[in-house]
Design a protein around this motif. Structure first.
Motif, mmCIF file in Angstrom:
data_model
loop_
_atom_site.group_PDB
_atom_site.id
_atom_site.type_symbol
_atom_site.label_atom_id
_atom_site.label_comp_id
_atom_site.label_asym_id
_atom_site.label_seq_id
_atom_site.Cartn_x
_atom_site.Cartn_y
_atom_site.Cartn_z
ATOM 1 N N ASP A 268 0.814 -1.208 0.000
ATOM 2 C CA ASP A 268 0.000 0.000 0.000
ATOM 3 C C ASP A 268 0.852 1.264 0.000
ATOM 4 O O ASP A 268 0.377 2.339 0.371
ATOM 5 C CB ASP A 268 -0.931 0.017 1.222
ATOM 6 N N HIS B 194 -6.807 14.951 4.373
ATOM 7 C CA HIS B 194 -5.798 14.590 3.382
ATOM 8 C C HIS B 194 -4.410 15.009 3.883
ATOM 9 O O HIS B 194 -4.270 16.018 4.578
ATOM 10 C CB HIS B 194 -6.087 15.243 2.038
ATOM 11 N N GLU C 157 1.776 3.291 -2.238
ATOM 12 C CA GLU C 157 1.326 4.408 -3.061
ATOM 13 C C GLU C 157 0.381 5.328 -2.295
ATOM 14 O O GLU C 157 0.204 6.499 -2.654
ATOM 15 C CB GLU C 157 0.616 3.877 -4.306
ATOM 16 N N HIS C 158 -0.238 4.802 -1.234
ATOM 17 C CA HIS C 158 -1.136 5.632 -0.447
ATOM 18 C C HIS C 158 -0.386 6.620 0.446
ATOM 19 O O HIS C 158 -1.000 7.474 1.060
ATOM 20 C CB HIS C 158 -2.045 4.762 0.422
#
Length: 568
Positions: free
Chosen positions: A9, A32, A11-12
């Motif tokens: 994961d 975010h 890329e998160h």
């Protein structure tokens, strides 16, 4: 197990601004996360503070602090792989990519090696994670179109530099070769700049789209209204013409009844007269028989006695028989009257149809009127004053672009187009369908800026020859502290102070005439609507010790300023 989960994961944990692994991560109120330097740099150039991902606005600017937990996760992720994740991928990132090493059924690739220029699934990626031989290879999230991100000139070297001079993506070897000395930046930096521009373009496109949608909505409403109005007009037309036809039929029936009544009266009179004549014929025949008997008698005394009575009856009955028979064709005058009525009705219908045609000459979409001086100047009209029309008490100068009332009489040649009493002058040129011009006015006693038909009267002191005092001209009189507008000998007072420069805009097709004050901003002074039926010529009326100059539009501080309507 935890490390493998983080690797899958990974890329998160990339910053959506620089596309690199988060560095000093911070989290916005909307949830975010970004690099601290990236988000602060993004907000430093924005006029309002929004999340780059979801565009949620913040007011005031959030005070962001380092997310220690997320920073620890990123640090652990970097330590477990010991790889570089600092390169953005331009296209295809996050999509399903097939492993280049799988034989037969292709498995989903999880990483792409920028050194090997190949993508690998979890199993075929293990040598890169475990063997020291691949330690310097660069791994990124799996992405498509790998060949498009490498340089074909230098053994498939990665395209990682953007040349702003040539506007092209190059590799590091190209930078040392054909692009030496050019303005170059890493592709990440140029990508961020382009993304910012795209964000601005998105806002502009959104604004333009909203305007189009608004106009389209209004257009749909207008077309619907137009259809309804057209249908109502057709129904009204059919009803009115049906009523007209019915009225004509009723008049025709009345005329027929009138003819029949006259026919009946005349025939009844003729029948009575005929009966009277038949009766008189019978009496005459009786008298004739009696006269025949007397002619054949031999009784002298009887003949002489009856002869006196026969002569007397004949003389009396012959005097009252006096009549004149009309041998003209019956109802000939009536036929002539009906034909005359028919011709009149046809003429009325033709004229009425012309008016109807004009009234239905309607357009849903019309030309928009200019809003800024720059737009008005697109319709600028260069003008010169006509020496054949100038009054003797006015002086022309500056190549016939300035007129002054200097208190002296100037002897111009006689000309039928010259204004003989009022201090006025017309321009040589007529205006086009859409025209704009400006004039500088000066003087305490008033300067008139006017438009006029060419056929306006030129001699005498009557109002027929003065601008604004008839149906052939319109004028705005400029005083230092106020304006006056004249139309059809009617005056409208407009408060000032007056502008030194007057702009005039006319749209003949739309039937509008507008006067503007031109300075640092443009102000609408007065606007009228009128149906102009003849060519229009600009003109000026000059009070004593006053002047007007036609401007050449060379300079003005009002260019681009929005027009603001003057409050009355």
């Amino acid at each position: 197990m935890a490390g493998a989960s983080i690797s899958v994961d990974q890329e998160h944990f990339n910053c959506s601004i620089c596309l690199q692994l988060l560095k000093d991560p911070v989290t916005t109120p909307c949830g975010h996360s970004f690099c601290m330097s990236c988000i602060n740099g993004f907000w430093d150039i924005e006029t309002c503070y929004k999340c780059p991902d979801c565009r949620e606005p913040f007011s005031p600017r959030p005070d962001l602090r380092r997310n220690n937990m997320l920073a620890e996760v990123v640090r652990t992720l970097q330590g477990s792989t010991s790889k570089s994740w600092d390169l953005p991928i331009s296209e295809g990132q996050g999509q399903d990519v097939e492993c280049d090493s799988c034989v037969g059924e292709k498995r989903k690739a999880v990483r792409t090696c920028l050194t090997c220029l190949a993508s690998f699934c979890d199993d075929h990626l293990q040598p890169h994670l475990q063997s020291a031989a691949f330690k310097k290879h660069k791994l990124v999230s799996a992405f498509r179109n790998l060949q498009e991100n490498t340089c074909s000139k230098h053994d498939n070297k990665l395209l990682e530099v953007f040349c702003r001079t040539d506007q092209s993506v190059i590799c590091s070897l190209c930078l040392m070769d054909n692009h030496k000395g050019h303005n170059t930046v890493p592709v990440q930096e140029e990508w961020v700049e382009k993304k910012k521009r795209f964000a601005d373009l998105q806002v502009k496109y959104q604004s333009r789209l909203e305007k189009r949608e608004k106009i389209l909505l209004e257009l749909n409403k207008l077309t619907h209204s137009f259809k309804c109005s057209a249908q109502a007009a057709v129904e009204d037309s059919e009803r009115i013409f049906s009523e007209l036809i019915q009225s004509i039929k009723e008049r025709s029936s009345e005329a027929a009844k009138l003819i029949r009544a006259r026919e009946k009266a005349e025939l009844e009179y003729a029948v009575g007269l005929q009966e009277q004549l038949d009766k008189e014929k019978a009496e005459i025949n009786k008298k004739r028989s009696e006269l025949d008997e007397l002619s054949n008698t031999t009784d002298y005394i009887h003949l002489l006695q009856r002869c006196q009575f026969v002569s007397a009856d004949l003389q009396a009955n012959d005097d009252d028989l006096k009549m004149a028979l009309n041998k003209e064709p019956p109802f000939e005058d009536f036929k002539t009257s009906v034909l005359e009525l028919k011709n009149q009705m046809e003429n009325v219908c033709v004229d009425g149809l012309k008016n109807i045609s004009k009234s239905v000459n309607y357009r849903i979409i019309t030309d928009a009127e200019p809003e800024t001086r720059e737009e008005f100047l697109k319709y600028a009209r260069q003008l010169t004053l006509d020496p054949n029309t100038v009054n003797d008490h006015l002086l022309l100068s500056d190549c016939n672009t300035k007129v002054t009332s200097d208190g002296m009489r100037h002897h111009y040649p006689d000309h039928p187009e010259r204004f003989t009493y009022w201090q006025q002058v017309l321009c040589k040129e007529s205006v086009s369908l859409r025209s704009y011009w400006e004039a500088e006015v000066c003087g305490e006693n008033g300067v008139s800026v006017a438009v006029s038909y060419k056929g306006i009267k030129r001699n005498g002191f009557e109002t027929d020859s003065r601008f604004g005092h008839n149906g052939e001209s319109w004028r705005l009189v400029c005083y230092p502290t106020k304006y006056k507008f004249w139309e059809n000998n009617n005056q409208i007072d407009i408060p000032g102070p007056a502008s030194k420069r007057i702009g005039v805009y006319i749209d003949v097709k739309a039937g509008t005439l507008s006067f503007y004050g031109v300075s640092n901003k443009m102000t609408l002074i007065h606007k009228i609507r009128n149906k102009f039926t003849q060519p229009l010529y600009p003109g000026f009326g000059i009070g004593s010790d006053s002047s007007a100059s036609i401007c050449l539009y060379a300079s003005s501080g009002a260019t681009g300023q929005s027009l603001k309507k003057k409050k009355k």
